[in-house]
Design an enzyme around this catalytic site. Structure first.
Site, PDB file in Angstrom:
ATOM      1  N   CYS A   1      42.269  37.444  30.219  1.00  0.00           N
ATOM      2  CA  CYS A   1      41.314  38.124  30.613  1.00  0.00           C
ATOM      3  C   CYS A   1      40.249  38.242  29.394  1.00  0.00           C
ATOM      4  O   CYS A   1      40.712  38.824  28.304  1.00  0.00           O
ATOM      5  CB  CYS A   1      41.746  39.294  31.093  1.00  0.00           C
ATOM      6  SG  CYS A   1      40.191  40.293  31.712  1.00  0.00           S
TER       7      CYS A   1
ATOM      8  N   ASP B   1      41.315  28.090  61.536  1.00  0.00           N
ATOM      9  CA  ASP B   1      39.997  27.806  60.651  1.00  0.00           C
ATOM     10  C   ASP B   1      40.362  26.762  59.798  1.00  0.00           C
ATOM     11  O   ASP B   1      41.105  26.624  58.919  1.00  0.00           O
ATOM     12  CB  ASP B   1      39.606  29.097  59.803  1.00  0.00           C
ATOM     13  CG  ASP B   1      38.500  29.024  59.072  1.00  0.00           C
ATOM     14  OD1 ASP B   1      37.895  27.860  59.070  1.00  0.00           O
ATOM     15  OD2 ASP B   1      38.304  29.929  58.375  1.00  0.00           O
TER      16      ASP B   1
ATOM     17  N   CYS C   1      40.293  42.830  29.176  1.00  0.00           N
ATOM     18  CA  CYS C   1      41.321  43.594  28.980  1.00  0.00           C
ATOM     19  C   CYS C   1      42.417  43.050  28.547  1.00  0.00           C
ATOM     20  O   CYS C   1      42.527  41.611  28.243  1.00  0.00           O
ATOM     21  CB  CYS C   1      41.653  44.456  30.454  1.00  0.00           C
ATOM     22  SG  CYS C   1      42.680  43.326  31.607  1.00  0.00           S
TER      23      CYS C   1
ATOM     24  N   CYS D   1      40.616  44.269  35.916  1.00  0.00           N
ATOM     25  CA  CYS D   1      39.585  44.927  35.522  1.00  0.00           C
ATOM     26  C   CYS D   1      38.144  43.972  35.950  1.00  0.00           C
ATOM     27  O   CYS D   1      36.988  44.617  35.766  1.00  0.00           O
ATOM     28  CB  CYS D   1      39.141  44.875  34.073  1.00  0.00           C
ATOM     29  SG  CYS D   1      38.727  43.368  33.176  1.00  0.00           S
TER      30      CYS D   1
ATOM     31  N   CYS E   1      39.977  38.876  36.839  1.00  0.00           N
ATOM     32  CA  CYS E   1      41.000  39.414  36.620  1.00  0.00           C
ATOM     33  C   CYS E   1      41.267  40.389  37.609  1.00  0.00           C
ATOM     34  O   CYS E   1      40.262  41.185  38.035  1.00  0.00           O
ATOM     35  CB  CYS E   1      40.904  40.125  35.028  1.00  0.00           C
ATOM     36  SG  CYS E   1      41.983  41.313  34.535  1.00  0.00           S
TER      37      CYS E   1
END
EC number: 6.3.5.13
Length: 420
Positions: free
Chosen positions: A225, A344, A228, A212, A209
């Site tokens: 989540c 990369d 939260c 949070c 999340c």
């Protein structure tokens, strides 16, 4: 704003921008969409703002699907009249400036925006609506980390509370970016957010999340989540079967000349954005089928008895979608690591190549050996070929799917253009 109403400096800059772009095209140096805007902005740093003034503008941003969604949205909004758009994918302010200067006075504009430049372009253009498609890892050596990108989007939208937002309900990073911090509701009206559901096959950048730090869990299409209140909002526009359900519950059949379910999601987004201009879905859906090849993407070319289809895939999420679009047919994979691709190639290990098992796979490109090692790890048999021409000669007549990253894709397009 029309040239007649712009300041003299902006008029000169706009004229020079158009001329430079036209000369670039005439010289065969590209479509001029970057150089024209670059010169115009050198003459007048506020040229983009001057050109945007007086137009109703939609911005389309995200890691994947920007170019296709922009083309579909421009087609849908075209119901109302002429639309300025950066149809060749030049999605930074130079490209936006060049596109608006070239288009002249149009009431509408639909602009694809690189996700890193969204805040800057929001400031310059003051759009009516911004569409947020998705956020995932991209070009690991220089792109911002996904949660950082979501934070930048959120901060930009906080500074522009009057803009209507059309956002992907299936991507937790996008939902968090589009939803204002709690304190905003104390002194500002809630933002206007329209949610669409286009699905999210790639989950690896949204397990945590952004609010949070707790784990995000999923069940079917739902996500939430565990620590939260952040969770999937109820979408207003939903892909269902081979059509789109609008906010009133009406289902609209979508007929596209573009492959894959992902493009049904792009079509749903386009309809949702067009609705912000009061375009009815029933008027827009017929125009979506006019969109075919997009800067060479999805193009089909016949060569030596092979029907060759080109698919662009630039990061793990888009490779996953490309595998979904490709038929079960001989498939050429081409990988470079030049500056536009990112240097990369370790992102190859984020891609699951197992869907390619059971078909003839060929590989080429500057970094074909990197790809070869990755395919060995995924137990996907392959054949290395030195060139695109060798690949065509190595497969039987019929379909050849080509999946390539950015510069490899452009190399193959150039080869086909030389032959045809």
């Amino acid at each position: 704003m029309t040239d007649a109403r712009m300041p003299l400096r902006a008029k000169v800059a706009s004229s020079v921008s158009r001329t430079a772009a036209a000369l670039s095209r005439a010289a065969g140096r590209g479509d001029g969409s970057v150089i024209g805007g670059w010169i115009g902005l050198k003459i007048d740093p506020d040229l983009l703002a001057h050109l945007a003034a007086g137009r109703a503008i939609a911005l389309i941003s995200g890691t994947n699907g920007k170019t296709t969604t922009t083309r579909l949205t421009a087609a849908a909004v075209g119901v109302l009249g002429p639309v300025a758009t950066n149809s060749f994918g030049a999605n930074m302010p130079t490209g936006h400036t060049s596109a608006l200067a070239k288009a002249g006075s149009t009431p509408y504009a639909v602009l694809e925006v690189d996700e890193h430049y969204l805040a800057q372009v929001l400031e310059a253009t003051e759009p009516r609506v911004v569409a947020l498609l998705n956020l995932s890892r991209d070009q690991l050596d220089r792109a911002k980390e996904v949660s950082m990108m979501a934070q930048l989007w959120r901060a930009a939208l906080v500074r522009h509370p009057g803009i209507r937002v059309v956002a992907n309900a299936d991507d937790p990073m996008v939902v968090w970016a589009a939803t204002p911090p709690q304190q905003r509701s104390d002194h500002l009206p809630p933002p206007s957010i329209t949610w669409f559901s286009a699905g999210q096959r790639w989950h690896d950048d949204s397990w945590v999340c952004p609010e949070c730090g707790s784990p995000i869990e999923r069940s079917g299409e739902q996500w939430w989540c565990t620590g939260c209140p952040l969770r999937r909002p109820t979408p207003h526009w939903v892909v269902e079967d081979d059509g789109v359900v609008d906010p009133h519950g009406a289902w609209h059949k979508i007929v596209l000349q573009l492959p894959g379910r992902v493009n049904l999601g792009n079509a749903a987004t386009a309809l949702a954005v067009a609705a912000q201009f009061d375009v009815r879905p029933t008027d827009a859906v017929g125009r979506l089928s006019s969109v075919t090849s997009i800067a060479g993407r999805y193009a089909q070319v016949t060569r030596d008895g092979r029907n060759i289809r080109l698919l662009l895939a630039k990061n793990p999420a888009s490779w996953l979608e490309a595998f979904d679009m490709a038929e079960h047919a001989p498939t050429l994979l081409s990988i470079n690591a030049r500056d536009p691709d990112g240097l990369d190639t370790s992102w190859l290990y984020d891609v699951d190549f197992s869907p390619l098992r059971g078909r003839q796979v060929l590989i080429t490109g500057d970094r074909a050996y990197d790809l070869a090692v990755r395919l060995e790890v995924n137990d996907v048999p392959f054949q290395h070929v030195r060139s695109f021409g060798d690949a065509v000669g190595s497969v039987p007549p019929g379909r050849l799917e080509v999946i390539a990253n950015y510069t490899a894709f452009q190399d193959i397009r150039a080869e086909l253009d030389r032959v045809n």
